[in-house]
Design an enzyme around this catalytic site. Structure first.
Site, PDB file in Angstrom:
ATOM      1  N   LYS A   1      -5.158 108.114  27.666  1.00 15.79           N
ATOM      2  CA  LYS A   1      -6.672 108.772  28.100  1.00 15.79           C
ATOM      3  C   LYS A   1      -6.880 108.707  29.424  1.00 15.79           C
ATOM      4  CE  LYS A   1      -8.571 104.733  29.681  1.00 15.79           C
ATOM      5  NZ  LYS A   1      -8.996 104.458  31.024  1.00 15.79           N
TER       6      LYS A   1
ATOM      7  N   ASP B   1     -12.076  99.226  25.342  1.00 17.58           N
ATOM      8  CA  ASP B   1     -11.962 100.560  25.142  1.00 17.58           C
ATOM      9  C   ASP B   1     -10.841 100.843  23.742  1.00 17.58           C
ATOM     10  OD1 ASP B   1      -9.316  99.954  26.251  1.00 17.58           O
ATOM     11  OD2 ASP B   1      -9.656 101.313  27.970  1.00 17.58           O
TER      12      ASP B   1
HETATM   13  O1  C5P Z   1     -11.853  94.313  27.297  1.00 19.20           O
HETATM   14  P1  C5P Z   1     -10.653  94.210  28.247  1.00 19.20           P
HETATM   15  O2  C5P Z   1      -9.877  93.152  27.601  1.00 19.20           O
HETATM   16  O3  C5P Z   1      -9.722  95.505  28.171  1.00 19.20           O
HETATM   17  O4  C5P Z   1     -11.064  93.839  29.537  1.00 19.20           O
HETATM   18  C1  C5P Z   1     -10.086  93.253  30.456  1.00 19.20           C
HETATM   19  C2  C5P Z   1     -10.882  92.729  31.722  1.00 19.20           C
HETATM   20  O5  C5P Z   1     -11.504  93.810  32.408  1.00 19.20           O
HETATM   21  C3  C5P Z   1     -11.916  92.014  31.312  1.00 19.20           C
HETATM   22  O6  C5P Z   1     -11.522  90.737  31.116  1.00 19.20           O
HETATM   23  C4  C5P Z   1     -12.902  92.023  32.435  1.00 19.20           C
HETATM   24  O7  C5P Z   1     -12.434  91.078  33.524  1.00 19.20           O
HETATM   25  C5  C5P Z   1     -12.755  93.376  32.889  1.00 19.20           C
HETATM   26  N1  C5P Z   1     -13.714  94.319  32.287  1.00 19.20           N
HETATM   27  C6  C5P Z   1     -15.191  94.161  32.789  1.00 19.20           C
HETATM   28  N2  C5P Z   1     -16.020  95.178  32.036  1.00 19.20           N
HETATM   29  C7  C5P Z   1     -15.760  95.908  31.251  1.00 19.20           C
HETATM   30  C8  C5P Z   1     -14.544  95.941  30.795  1.00 19.20           C
HETATM   31  C9  C5P Z   1     -13.615  95.339  31.161  1.00 19.20           C
HETATM   32  O8  C5P Z   1     -15.303  93.333  33.799  1.00 19.20           O
HETATM   33  N3  C5P Z   1     -16.683  96.817  30.755  1.00 19.20           N
END
Ligand code: C5P
Length: 279
Positions: free
Chosen positions: A11, A136
């Site tokens: 993406k 995501d």
């Molecule tokens: O949700 P995911 O594991 O992909 O996110 C990885 C990291 O990115 C989270 O631990 C956080 O530090 C950051 N993040 C965030 N806000 C979001 C998505 C991700 O702060 N909306």
């Protein structure tokens, strides 16, 4: 004996607005994401007596920390079943690239397992399971062109993806997503680098993670500015939290030639992909 092959597309974010930090530590987003069906990983699932997970990229850890394995465990626990079989992943999407490769692999696996098990999870449970593994991953269950809010898991329809031709360029280093978000609140723009919204074909392209990421990785700012300064490029933006930068190519531009110029002038180790958003 059942065998299933499925594709997990990359993406890009046409726009990514960070609205603020939330009490749960995540950041509130408003982002427009579109999948790139022409750039995709491939997952193969086969029945077997015991579970195994292999990947053609030796750099990728294949243990319980891998998002594919996390997706399998989350599916097993949500559906109340145990799945024994072989999973093989062919990586085409670079990781640490802001292209959502790992999330897309996890979503593709959830959908494949649900199909193989004859849909024990209805769509809303599948979305919930996906969101429990990563922000995501719900987007990749539907893919296409979607507006994502909340921490990325609240999905709404978006206009159809534009039919632009793109060049994606990525240096060999990766950007850690938590680090990009962690720098967001205190980052300030680099002089001489365009960070503001760009409008192309009526679409506003902007990425609020550029300022924090460019502050640490100056090369990415240089790469974006190099693309913006080329007459073949209509717009350029970092993908997600980086380290890929995409360029929207003007009609008739030879993207392969532009990639060669970038390697000659900027970094001989640049990875590239050239293709249309909608092939
Ligand atoms: O949700 P995911 O594991 O992909 O996110 C990885 C990291 O990115 C989270 O631990 C956080 O530090 C950051 N993040 C965030 N806000 C979001 C998505 C991700 O702060 N909306």
């Amino acid at each position: 004996m059942s065998r299933l092959e499925t594709s997990a597309p990359a993406k890009i974010n046409l726009s990514l607005r960070v609205l603020g930090k939330r009490d749960d530590g995540f950041h509130e987003l408003d982002t427009w994401m579109v999948t790139l069906p022409g750039l995709a990983d491939r997952l193969t699932l086969e029945d077997a007596d015991c579970f195994s997970f292999t990947c053609d990229d030796p750099a990728l850890p294949t243990g319980e920390g891998n998002l594919v394995v996390k997706a399998l465990r989350a599916f097993e626990s949500a559906a109340g079943i145990s799945w024994n079989g072989r999973i093989h992943l062919e990586k085409r999407i670079p990781h640490g690239a802001g292209l959502g490769g790992g999330s897309s692999d996890a979503a593709a696996l959830l959908m494949a397992l649900n199909d193989l098990a004859e849909s024990p999870l209805p769509h809303d449970r599948l979305v919930e399971t996906a969101a429990s593994i990563g922000s995501d991953i719900p987007f990749f269950l539907g893919g296409g062109s979607t507006r994502c809010r909340g921490r990325g898991e609240v999905l709404e329809d978006a206009p159809a993806a534009p039919g632009w031709r793109l060049l994606l360029l990525k240096p060999s280093f990766a950007v850690a997503t938590p680090d990009a978000y962690g720098r967001w609140a205190s980052a300030s723009p680099l002089p001489g680098i365009s960070h503001g919204p760009q409008t192309h074909d009526g679409v506003e392209l902007v990425n609020d993670l550029e300022v924090p990421v460019f502050g640490k990785h100056r090369f990415l700012a240089e790469l974006k500015q190099w693309l913006l300064d080329r007459s073949e490029v209509s717009a350029a933006l970092m993908c997600g939290s980086g380290s890929t930068v995409f360029a929207v190519l003007r009609d008739g531009t030879d993207g392969e030639h532009l990639a060669r110029c970038a390697r000659q002038e900027l970094d001989p180790g640049l990875w590239h992909w050239c293709g249309a958003i909608r092939p």
